[in-house]
Design an enzyme around this catalytic site. Structure first.
Site, PDB file in Angstrom:
ATOM      1  N   ASP A 199       0.906  -1.154   0.000  1.00  0.00           N
ATOM      2  CA  ASP A 199       0.000   0.000   0.000  1.00  0.00           C
ATOM      3  C   ASP A 199       0.940   1.198   0.000  1.00  0.00           C
ATOM      4  OD1 ASP A 199      -1.521   2.210   0.786  1.00  0.00           O
ATOM      5  OD2 ASP A 199      -2.945   0.935   1.847  1.00  0.00           O
ATOM      6  N   HIS A 200       1.082   1.863  -1.133  1.00  0.00           N
ATOM      7  CA  HIS A 200       2.175   2.835  -1.220  1.00  0.00           C
ATOM      8  C   HIS A 200       1.995   4.013  -0.263  1.00  0.00           C
ATOM      9  CE1 HIS A 200      -0.486   4.896  -4.108  1.00  0.00           C
ATOM     10  NE2 HIS A 200       0.230   5.972  -3.906  1.00  0.00           N
ATOM     11  N   HIS A 262      -5.706   2.770   1.134  1.00  0.00           N
ATOM     12  CA  HIS A 262      -4.930   3.932   1.596  1.00  0.00           C
ATOM     13  C   HIS A 262      -5.628   4.695   2.730  1.00  0.00           C
ATOM     14  CE1 HIS A 262      -2.941   3.003  -2.070  1.00  0.00           C
ATOM     15  NE2 HIS A 262      -3.645   3.764  -2.873  1.00  0.00           N
TER      16      HIS A 262
HETATM   17  C1  BG6 Z   1      -3.605   4.634  -6.414  1.00  0.00           C
HETATM   18  C2  BG6 Z   1      -4.984   4.751  -6.980  1.00  0.00           C
HETATM   19  O1  BG6 Z   1      -3.520   3.554  -5.534  1.00  0.00           O
HETATM   20  O2  BG6 Z   1      -3.300   5.843  -5.714  1.00  0.00           O
HETATM   21  C3  BG6 Z   1      -5.086   5.938  -7.909  1.00  0.00           C
HETATM   22  O3  BG6 Z   1      -5.279   3.562  -7.706  1.00  0.00           O
HETATM   23  C4  BG6 Z   1      -4.655   7.193  -7.192  1.00  0.00           C
HETATM   24  O4  BG6 Z   1      -6.408   6.094  -8.389  1.00  0.00           O
HETATM   25  C5  BG6 Z   1      -3.294   6.989  -6.537  1.00  0.00           C
HETATM   26  O5  BG6 Z   1      -4.584   8.245  -8.146  1.00  0.00           O
HETATM   27  C6  BG6 Z   1      -2.949   8.176  -5.667  1.00  0.00           C
HETATM   28  O6  BG6 Z   1      -1.632   8.041  -5.203  1.00  0.00           O
HETATM   29  P1  BG6 Z   1      -0.798   9.313  -4.748  1.00  0.00           P
HETATM   30  O7  BG6 Z   1       0.436   8.761  -4.160  1.00  0.00           O
HETATM   31  O8  BG6 Z   1      -0.566  10.117  -5.993  1.00  0.00           O
HETATM   32  O9  BG6 Z   1      -1.662  10.048  -3.791  1.00  0.00           O
END
Ligand code: BG6
Length: 517
Positions: A199-200, A262
């Site tokens: 989960d980044h 997230h």
């Molecule tokens: C991803 C989603 O996991 O996270 C995308 O699938 C979203 O829809 C993205 O745009 C957002 O990531 P960050 O790091 O740019 O907030």
């Protein structure tokens, strides 16, 4: 505000840790995620010496390509994000990159992959350690792990030396039943210690800091509960639309895309109890405990807890923005949500009666990921007299996750000169101003953690299933409605604004307001 960093305090914890020698194999190597995130992340680890020279990377995908063509793609991908590295560093990295083209569901490609890995292991002395990163469409996750297992590229229980670890991208399932099934399929060939469900958001510095902030500072803990906190709010706004991901998004919607993973993790870090120690399992035990204490949605009264929206057309200066239904790959009558506002209640001693409000959306005014902890009002405020008309705003603690990375505390202070005038002031810690140096990107942190065998920032089986258990009834109810019923419940909003009016009313009917400025 000037913040002084006393680095002598923490010389030991600030040690930069280096991953073990290993081979890193990407499935989905010709895809968007590999180009935008994975290659730049690994390259940055390499140039910052967080992975040793005993390292190689193999890309695997269906697209026919040889090593040279892949290496050119690697160069292109890293040049998009990196302007600091030398040609020598780039050459050294690219020399370690290889490619295998093959079908995901046939042994043949895996046998060639195995041969490529074996040769690279000898060339770069990686001791047989392997990390597989599965960045393909989710329908392929189980197939890939099964074929990795059948072809003895991984085997269950291989956790120490050499290690075999598998990173699985989100979405991990699309509901409770499919996530349970996926776990079962993976656990035939791997044990849970080998599975890194990514989960980044958990790799973002400012997200990780929530734990440090809460549990390393005694002054906040006594106030971190229903006695002092009025509510918590989380905004995850994006200015972009679905872009070219409509195929995926039409099947997912924003609740699956952002809430189940997230956003729920953000809420959990704010709400969880202190873990007994810093081990991955102690932290993950507390995370899942918090998720379990979130009250299930009341399906008979869902509109009081959740509203959905979808963006219409809009303008950004002279630039026209398409409505969601006009985006390429989106049906003209699509009822998929690109916005939601939600209220969660938590049934435990700490948070009983303290709502967690969440709003998230695509094509909103700007990118903003922010958690705001709003404290109670002063119980008796002597400054609030008829004459002064002054109504001091409650204290707020703000975690700005992105694009600004900061923590701010809002409080009231006297304005100099005048006899009785107060103003809301902010004490702010800005990460970049304070720490200066370039911070690790989320994917770099997580890939390195996987190489180190640290699962703290990854989802465990039980928490994935708990999160789906919470969300699945809501998704099922929505998906069982006919199109007309869904259309009536979906609130339109202008692209580039702050979401539907119903999103404002949603929180205002509780006497609160979104803090987004
Ligand atoms: C991803 C989603 O996991 O996270 C995308 O699938 C979203 O829809 C993205 O745009 C957002 O990531 P960050 O790091 O740019 O907030």
């Amino acid at each position: 505000m000037k913040i002084k960093v006393n680095s002598k305090d923490n010389a030991d914890t600030c040690r930069i840790v280096t991953g073990s020698p290993c081979g890193y194999v990407i499935f989905g190597a010709s895809g968007d995620l590999t180009r935008r995130k994975l290659l730049p992340a690994v390259f940055s680890l390499f140039t910052r010496k967080k992975i040793p020279n005993n390292f190689f990377l193999v890309g695997f995908a269906r697209t026919p390509m040889d090593d040279d063509a892949f290496r050119q793609r690697v160069r292109d991908a890293i040049s998009q994000t990196d302007d600091e590295s030398s040609q020598t560093e780039t050459d050294a990295f690219v020399r370690r990159c290889f490619y295998v083209a093959g079908s995901y569901d046939q042994d043949e490609g895996y046998l060639r992959l195995k041969a490529k890995i074996k040769a690279a292991e000898i060339q770069f002395s990686t001791d047989g350690n392997l990390v597989f990163h599965i960045a393909t469409p989710p329908s392929l996750y189980a197939t890939i792990v099964t074929l990795l297992g059948n072809n003895q590229l991984v085997w269950r229980g291989c956790t120490t030396t050499p290690f075999q670890r598998v990173i699985i991208e989100k979405p991990f399932g699309r509901d409770l039943a499919s996530s349970v099934q996926l776990n079962k399929d993976l656990l035939i060939h791997l044990c849970d210690e080998q599975i890194y469900r990514i989960d980044h958001y958990l790799g973002k510095e400012t997200v990780q800091n929530i734990l440090m902030f809460r549990f390393a500072n005694q002054i906040f803990e006594p106030a971190w509960n229903r006695n002092y906190i009025d509510h918590v709010q989380i905004t995850v706004a994006e200015d972009i639309g679905v872009g070219h991901r409509a195929g995926y998004f039409e099947q997912a919607g924003l609740l699956r895309d952002m809430f189940q993973n997230h956003i729920l993790q953000l809420a959990t870090l704010v709400g969880m109890e202190p873990p007994v120690d810093l081990s991955a399992d102690s932290i993950r035990d507390e995370r899942v405990k918090f998720m379990k204490s979130i009250r299930p949605f009341d399906l008979d009264n869902l509109h009081g807890q959740l509203i959905r929206g979808q963006y219409g057309a809009g303008k950004d200066g002279a630039l026209s923005m398409k409505a969601y239904r006009e985006e390429q790959g989106v049906g003209a009558t699509s009822c998929v949500e690109t916005y939601f506002a939600m209220k969660l209640q938590v049934d435990n001693g700490r948070w009983q009666g303290v709502p967690f409000y969440i709003q998230a959306g695509k094509r909103l005014e700007k990118k903003l990921t922010r958690i705001t902890v709003v404290f109670n009002k002063v119980p008796h405020c002597m400054f609030n007299t008829k004459k002064s008309g002054f109504n001091p705003a409650p204290n707020r603690l703000i975690f700005d996750i992105q694009p600004q990375q900061a923590i701010s505390l809002l409080f009231q202070a006297k304005v100099p000169g005048s006899k009785m005038c107060l103003s809301s002031l902010a004490m702010e810690l800005d990460y970049h101003e304070t720490f200066g140096e370039k911070m690790d990107e989320d994917y770099s942190t997580l890939i390195l953690d996987c190489m180190l065998g640290d699962q703290t920032l990854f989802w465990r089986k039980d928490s994935v299933e708990t999160s789906w258990k919470l969300l699945t009834p809501v998704l099922e109810q929505w998906e069982s409605c006919n199109r007309e019923a869904r259309r009536d419940l979906l609130h339109g909003y202008v692209a580039g604004g702050w979401g539907p009016e119903a999103g404002q009313r949603f929180i205002e009917k509780d006497g609160r307001t979104w803090f987004i400025e």
